[in-house]
Design an enzyme around this catalytic site. Structure first.
Site, PDB file in Angstrom:
ATOM      1  N   HIS A 140     -13.696 -22.096  23.408  1.00  0.00           N
ATOM      2  CA  HIS A 140     -14.971 -22.626  23.934  1.00  0.00           C
ATOM      3  C   HIS A 140     -14.782 -23.253  25.313  1.00  0.00           C
ATOM      4  CE1 HIS A 140     -16.190 -23.151  19.462  1.00  0.00           C
ATOM      5  NE2 HIS A 140     -16.806 -22.075  19.924  1.00  0.00           N
ATOM      6  N   GLU A 194     -23.152 -20.940  28.775  1.00  0.00           N
ATOM      7  CA  GLU A 194     -21.923 -20.147  28.925  1.00  0.00           C
ATOM      8  C   GLU A 194     -22.165 -18.938  29.829  1.00  0.00           C
ATOM      9  OE1 GLU A 194     -21.749 -19.903  24.646  1.00  0.00           O
ATOM     10  OE2 GLU A 194     -19.658 -20.515  24.643  1.00  0.00           O
ATOM     11  N   ASN A 253     -22.005 -11.620  26.294  1.00  0.00           N
ATOM     12  CA  ASN A 253     -21.362 -12.646  25.477  1.00  0.00           C
ATOM     13  C   ASN A 253     -21.277 -12.096  24.057  1.00  0.00           C
ATOM     14  OD1 ASN A 253     -20.728 -14.927  23.954  1.00  0.00           O
ATOM     15  ND2 ASN A 253     -21.992 -16.300  25.183  1.00  0.00           N
TER      16      ASN A 253
HETATM   17  N1  LIG Z   1     -32.670 -26.999  14.808  1.00  0.00           N
HETATM   18  C1  LIG Z   1     -31.415 -26.928  14.383  1.00  0.00           C
HETATM   19  N2  LIG Z   1     -30.887 -27.905  13.603  1.00  0.00           N
HETATM   20  C2  LIG Z   1     -29.627 -27.846  13.163  1.00  0.00           C
HETATM   21  N3  LIG Z   1     -28.786 -26.856  13.454  1.00  0.00           N
HETATM   22  C3  LIG Z   1     -29.240 -25.870  14.233  1.00  0.00           C
HETATM   23  C4  LIG Z   1     -30.559 -25.846  14.750  1.00  0.00           C
HETATM   24  N4  LIG Z   1     -30.707 -24.733  15.492  1.00  0.00           N
HETATM   25  C5  LIG Z   1     -29.522 -24.085  15.435  1.00  0.00           C
HETATM   26  N5  LIG Z   1     -28.645 -24.763  14.681  1.00  0.00           N
HETATM   27  C6  LIG Z   1     -27.261 -24.398  14.344  1.00  0.00           C
HETATM   28  O1  LIG Z   1     -26.642 -23.752  15.421  1.00  0.00           O
HETATM   29  C7  LIG Z   1     -25.816 -22.704  14.912  1.00  0.00           C
HETATM   30  C8  LIG Z   1     -25.624 -21.653  15.968  1.00  0.00           C
HETATM   31  O2  LIG Z   1     -25.114 -22.279  17.131  1.00  0.00           O
HETATM   32  P1  LIG Z   1     -24.818 -21.441  18.451  1.00  0.00           P
HETATM   33  O3  LIG Z   1     -24.273 -22.375  19.445  1.00  0.00           O
HETATM   34  O4  LIG Z   1     -26.033 -20.660  18.804  1.00  0.00           O
HETATM   35  O5  LIG Z   1     -23.694 -20.539  17.862  1.00  0.00           O
HETATM   36  P2  LIG Z   1     -22.853 -19.336  18.378  1.00  0.00           P
HETATM   37  O6  LIG Z   1     -23.034 -19.230  19.865  1.00  0.00           O
HETATM   38  O7  LIG Z   1     -21.476 -19.755  18.011  1.00  0.00           O
HETATM   39  O8  LIG Z   1     -23.348 -18.153  17.629  1.00  0.00           O
HETATM   40  C9  LIG Z   1     -26.594 -22.201  13.705  1.00  0.00           C
HETATM   41  O9  LIG Z   1     -25.742 -21.640  12.767  1.00  0.00           O
HETATM   42  C10 LIG Z   1     -27.195 -23.459  13.169  1.00  0.00           C
HETATM   43  O10 LIG Z   1     -26.309 -24.022  12.225  1.00  0.00           O
HETATM   44  C1  LIG Z   2     -14.235 -19.340  19.878  1.00  0.00           C
HETATM   45  C2  LIG Z   2     -15.366 -19.440  18.933  1.00  0.00           C
HETATM   46  O1  LIG Z   2     -15.219 -19.988  17.877  1.00  0.00           O
HETATM   47  O2  LIG Z   2     -16.543 -18.935  19.352  1.00  0.00           O
HETATM   48  P1  LIG Z   2     -17.930 -18.950  18.548  1.00  0.00           P
HETATM   49  O3  LIG Z   2     -18.297 -20.365  18.330  1.00  0.00           O
HETATM   50  O4  LIG Z   2     -18.878 -18.246  19.496  1.00  0.00           O
HETATM   51  O5  LIG Z   2     -17.714 -18.204  17.279  1.00  0.00           O
HETATM   52 MG   LIG Z   3     -21.448 -19.800  21.025  1.00  0.00          MG
END
Ligand SMILES: Nc1ncnc2c1ncn2[C@@H]1O[C@H](COP(=O)(O)OP(=O)(O)O)[C@@H](O)[C@H]1O
Ligand SMILES: CC(=O)OP(=O)(O)O
Ligand SMILES: [Mg+2]
Length: 411
Positions: A187, A391, A7
């Site tokens: 997503h 995912e 991923n």
């Molecule tokens: N305990 C928490 N409270 C609020 N927000 C959180 C917490 N843990 C993670 N996050 C938020 O989740 C975001 C990351 O989400 P995630 O779904 O892992 O993102 P991605 O897969 O897009 O990298 C972080 O930037 C943060 O803002």
């Molecule tokens: C499509 C997209 O925004 O993915 P991510 O939230 O992982 O950055």
């Molecule tokens: Mg993500």
């Protein structure tokens, strides 16, 4: 069957290995036997590597210098070597599945990766500059490290192929439609997984439910799901449209772009950087793109952080309203991804705004780190679910299914 999933994000490569019986898929996500992550968010050239196995072995390391491919090779090497060894040889891996964010018009279902597919992913990098190049780098790294293993692309756009034209087409000139300038939505792997899991949790047939899934992570998007299909979403031609995000602006008046290009000396590159990396929570708060840091700053009376929170909530609510109109009603509101799963405050604020629908959440349940749980009160007119998005498991399932349908491993 052993399926490795990659991923790719703009600053990380997450990976996990699933072992699935050849005969049937389990009804719920199993624990991966091995999980690895390379994070490039620190200083330039430094990779933080974290690996753990289902039985609790871990490896952590940071490597400076060397190429991202060498970092990936190091991570994958922990599958066969050291404390986190789970297989004897990398050749035991049957299939490798990749999350590919943009599949464009031609890729509406998961496919085996060929030279043509790689070219298409590369061509679509213009539309998902933060994501598609990273997926391609992962595909190439696997080719180099694992040789001729079958690789499968699972597209984030695929689930949204059912969005009707009235919701998908932009009201520009008609040539745009012919040029493929339309809303694709993203997503999709997460929205689809969460819709299936929501039906399981509610004990209902998915086809009977009207759902709004709120994927609130670094990138944020909503999907309206009816008859098991996506019928509307907030992201569009690129993952920049829609909600306010960690560092992306979401929807803004396109007139602002014309203004910046015409009068403020912006180059296209600068515009891209500002909208993708210096906007959203980060841009407004001046603190961080991470909601946790924004919360901390609010607790210290930082007014810009408070403004960022208020705007995030405002845009979340107005977009939930838009999805509601597309659905013509709502059975369940689903929260998922980093913010959706971990921020009771965001869930509370969004649900309060829809109290007029008779939607009510149990405040205590909301506070207690719910996972795959209904947090609405018994008398709420709408169910409210918090679902841990999986995912990677959804990608592994797609790989398994594609193999079942086309006997990939017999070739
Ligand atoms: N305990 C928490 N409270 C609020 N927000 C959180 C917490 N843990 C993670 N996050 C938020 O989740 C975001 C990351 O989400 P995630 O779904 O892992 O993102 P991605 O897969 O897009 O990298 C972080 O930037 C943060 O803002
Ligand atoms: C499509 C997209 O925004 O993915 P991510 O939230 O992982 O950055
Ligand atoms: Mg993500």
């Amino acid at each position: 069957m052993k399926i490795l999933v990659l991923n790719a994000g703009s600053s990380s490569q997450k990976s996990c290995l699933y072992e699935i019986a050849d005969e049937a898929l389990p009804t719920q996500a199993p624990k991966p036997v091995w999980e690895g992550k390379v994070n490039w968010t620190q200083d330039h050239g430094v990779a933080e590597i974290e690996v753990k196995t289902a039985i609790g072995a871990t490896v952590e390391n940071s490597i400076s210098g060397e190429s991202p491919e060498a970092h990936l090779a190091y991570m994958l090497n922990t599958l066969t070597d050291g404390a986190t060894k789970v297989i004897n040889q990398l050749s035991e891996i049957d299939l490798v599945g990749h999350r590919v964010v943009h599949g464009g018009q031609n890729y509406r279902e998961s496919v085996v990766i060929t030279e043509d597919v790689k070219k298409a992913i590369a061509n679509l990098s213009n539309l998902a500059p933060e994501h598609n190049p990273a997926a391609l780098a992962g595909i190439k790294a696997i080719e180099n490290i694992l040789g001729k293993v079958i690789q499968i692309a699972v597209f984030d756009t695929a689930f949204h192929r059912t969005i009707p034209d009235a919701a998908a087409i932009y009201p520009g000139p008609y040539e745009w439609v012919e040029q493929g300038i339309r809303r694709y939505g993203f997503h999709g792997i997460s929205h689809q997984y969460c819709s299936g899991r929501a039906a399981q949790i509610l004990g209902k047939d998915l086809a009977s439910l009207r759902l709004i899934t709120c994927h609130l992570g670094n990138g944020c998007s909503l999907a309206a799901i009816k008859n098991s299909r996506s019928i509307d979403t907030t992201m569009g031609f690129t993952p920049l449209e829609g909600l306010m995000m960690g560092s992306r602006s979401g929807s803004i008046d396109p007139g602002i772009l014309i203004h910046l290009l015409r009068y403020c000396n912006y180059s296209v590159e600068k515009l891209n950087d500002v909208l993708n990396k210096a906007s959203g929570l980060r841009g407004i708060s001046g603190v961080s793109s991470d909601m946790r840091q924004v919360r901390k700053a609010i607790a210290q009376n930082n007014t810009r952080a408070q403004l960022a929170w208020d705007m995030y909530v405002h845009r979340l609510c107005s977009n939930i309203g838009a999805m509601l109109a597309s659905l013509g009603g709502l059975d369940a509101l689903v929260f998922t991804a980093g913010v959706g799963e971990n921020s009771p405050g965001i869930r509370q604020a969004a649900c309060d705004a829809f109290g007029f629908l008779g939607l009510k959440i149990d405040q205590e349940k909301n506070q207690q780190q719910p996972v795959d749980e209904d947090i609405a009160t018994p008398d709420s007119a709408v169910r409210v679910l918090v679902i841990h998005t999986q995912e990677d498991w959804a990608i592994a399932q797609q790989c398994w299914q594609l193999q079942q349908n086309s006997n990939l491993l017999d070739f």
